[in-house]
Each structure stands twice: as C-alpha cells, then as structure tokens.
Design a protein around this motif. Sequence first.
Motif, mmCIF file in Angstrom:
data_model
loop_
_atom_site.group_PDB
_atom_site.id
_atom_site.type_symbol
_atom_site.label_atom_id
_atom_site.label_comp_id
_atom_site.label_asym_id
_atom_site.label_seq_id
_atom_site.Cartn_x
_atom_site.Cartn_y
_atom_site.Cartn_z
ATOM 1 N N UNK A 1 0.495 -1.330 0.413
ATOM 2 C CA UNK A 1 -0.266 -0.378 0.326
ATOM 3 C C UNK A 1 1.055 0.934 -0.042
ATOM 4 N N UNK A 2 2.173 1.137 -0.789
ATOM 5 C CA UNK A 2 3.188 2.569 0.238
ATOM 6 C C UNK A 2 3.901 2.229 -1.359
ATOM 7 N N UNK A 3 4.332 3.702 -2.057
ATOM 8 C CA UNK A 3 5.018 3.996 -2.658
ATOM 9 C C UNK A 3 6.415 3.390 -2.679
ATOM 10 N N UNK A 4 7.207 2.755 -3.400
ATOM 11 C CA UNK A 4 8.144 2.331 -3.538
ATOM 12 C C UNK A 4 9.678 4.392 -2.074
ATOM 13 N N UNK A 5 10.511 3.123 -1.988
ATOM 14 C CA UNK A 5 11.570 4.416 -1.131
ATOM 15 C C UNK A 5 12.909 4.081 -1.665
ATOM 16 N N UNK A 6 14.091 4.214 -2.044
ATOM 17 C CA UNK A 6 15.273 4.276 -1.752
ATOM 18 C C UNK A 6 15.770 3.299 -0.408
ATOM 19 N N UNK A 7 16.375 2.363 -1.203
ATOM 20 C CA UNK A 7 17.187 1.728 -0.220
ATOM 21 C C UNK A 7 18.566 1.437 0.218
ATOM 22 N N UNK A 8 19.316 1.348 -1.768
ATOM 23 C CA UNK A 8 20.715 1.027 -1.484
ATOM 24 C C UNK A 8 21.258 1.453 -3.077
ATOM 25 N N UNK A 9 22.059 2.738 -2.669
ATOM 26 C CA UNK A 9 22.243 2.833 -4.667
ATOM 27 C C UNK A 9 23.425 2.694 -4.702
ATOM 28 N N UNK A 10 23.927 2.391 -6.405
ATOM 29 C CA UNK A 10 25.282 2.598 -6.455
ATOM 30 C C UNK A 10 26.462 1.353 -6.207
ATOM 31 N N UNK A 11 25.619 -0.440 -5.721
ATOM 32 C CA UNK A 11 25.197 -1.653 -5.299
ATOM 33 C C UNK A 11 25.589 -1.514 -3.680
ATOM 34 N N UNK A 12 26.163 -0.576 -2.935
ATOM 35 C CA UNK A 12 26.410 -1.002 -1.974
ATOM 36 C C UNK A 12 26.082 0.282 -0.686
ATOM 37 N N UNK A 13 26.292 1.472 -1.210
ATOM 38 C CA UNK A 13 25.653 2.604 -0.145
ATOM 39 C C UNK A 13 24.374 2.848 -0.089
ATOM 40 N N UNK A 14 23.913 2.666 1.246
ATOM 41 C CA UNK A 14 23.181 3.192 1.893
ATOM 42 C C UNK A 14 22.733 4.418 1.847
ATOM 43 N N UNK A 15 20.861 4.550 1.559
ATOM 44 C CA UNK A 15 20.304 5.698 1.801
ATOM 45 C C UNK A 15 20.476 6.031 2.895
ATOM 46 N N UNK A 16 20.088 7.254 2.857
ATOM 47 C CA UNK A 16 20.107 8.194 4.336
ATOM 48 C C UNK A 16 18.476 7.438 5.257
ATOM 49 N N UNK A 17 18.985 7.270 6.579
ATOM 50 C CA UNK A 17 17.906 6.591 7.122
ATOM 51 C C UNK A 17 17.810 5.360 7.002
ATOM 52 N N UNK A 18 18.330 4.377 5.737
ATOM 53 C CA UNK A 18 18.213 3.461 5.877
ATOM 54 C C UNK A 18 19.344 2.131 7.327
ATOM 55 N N UNK A 19 18.495 1.473 8.162
ATOM 56 C CA UNK A 19 19.562 0.375 9.306
ATOM 57 C C UNK A 19 20.463 -0.133 8.660
ATOM 58 N N UNK A 20 21.476 -0.159 9.476
ATOM 59 C CA UNK A 20 22.939 -1.300 8.670
ATOM 60 C C UNK A 20 22.442 -2.696 8.877
#
Lengths: 107, 121
Positions: free
Chosen positions: A40-59
């Motif tokens: 029921x939600x829009x997608x959200x960014x998790x990881x960019x350029x294969x290995x970089x976590x987006x802001x606020x994404x847990x380790x």
Amino acid sequence: IVLTQSPATLSLSPGESATLSCRASQGIGPYLTWHQQKPGQAPRLLIYDASNRATGIPARFSGSGSGTDFTLTITSLEPEDSAVYYCQQRTNWPPITFGQGTRLEIK
Amino acid sequence: EVQLVESGGGLVQPGRSLRLSCAVSGFTFDDYAMHWVRQFPGKGLEWVSSINWNGGDIAYADSVKGRFTISRDNGKNSLFLQMDSLRPEDTAFYYCTKSSSAGPRGWLDSWGQGTLVTVSS
C-alpha cells in the motif's frame, strides 16, 4: 538491459537473514539501485550504486556486487521488512529498467 | 524534507487525454532531473519518461513514445506528464521520482505517493 531477480518469493522468520539476488543481462558496473515497497505504499530508495545505504536506512541492509551480479542482504529480519524489493539499473539510460521484484515475507 | 505530490489521476475513456502534475518541495527543483515511473496494479515497475534539469534532455519508453509528453516548470517547482491517446494498458499508478543528479542518469532517490490512472470505457 534485463534485470532478473531471484527468488520470486522468500519466506523467513524474524531474526533470520535474507539474501536477494539481481542479475543483469550485461555489465552495468556498480550502477545498481535497490528499492523497497511495502504494501500500500510507494517504493523508497534503500541502496544506491550497489552498496551505499540511503539516508535513514538501517545497517541491517547491505548491498554488494558489480558487473552483472548483485546481492541485497538483510540481517536480523523484522516483521516490518515484509515488502517487495526491486533492483533497478541506470547505466543504459534510456531506458531505466527494473527487475520483476522479490517478495519477502516475514512470518 | 523532500516531498513529491502527484495529482491529476482519475478515470478516463480510451483515446482521451489526461495531464498529471507533480508538485515538489524540500529541494532546489532546477538542480535535478526527474522521472515518471508507473506500476500496473499488482505488478512491477516500469519507467515511463525522464527530463533533465532544464528540459533539454528528454526520453520516453517505447510504450508511450508519441503519446506522452513530459515537461517541467522550474519557476513553479512542478513536473508534468501529458498523456494523450490513452489506452486501457496505460492503467497504472504513476509515480513522480527525483534523480540524484541534474542529468537523468543519476539514481532515483525519492518517490511520490503516486496517482492512479484508470483507462476504461
């Protein structure tokens, strides 16, 4: 460029680890992005350029890979991690392409 | 905080037109490329169109080329998608998304909540 994700569905228990795969039909360097879509939600960014976590994404979320083979690993699974995970490439724009998604169920 | 708010979706008959808008806030709009991505009900994601920061670099998916037009108004912090000659197979949620760079080759770093377009007689 075709992105193929596996498995289509993954059912795991809280506390376990999940390994999601994305394979590109040709090399895309490190330019692979992972998005999470909860019901029921829009997608959200998790990881960019294969290995970089987006802001606020847990380790607990980590990405790896380059070229044609990429992996999203989620450790210490929580019920809130239940979602569809999409990989996406931008190397060959246009077009941008997405994988078909992996549905992760935490029971 | 980055906010992308789509509007303009609804029920439309085949062959008719619809114009989607995306109002943005929380970032300097004219520093970034933007995209439209759609999702067929219960299905995966499909890229629709991209526009760079000043509208000088635009691309469309083959499935919408010649029917859809992307544009932006940097003065009004808004992105648009003009959809003409709509077909039932265009029925989908349409998401406004932000690129990480001024050009369209950046990663998609933010998504709107989506607006539903239903094409049916």
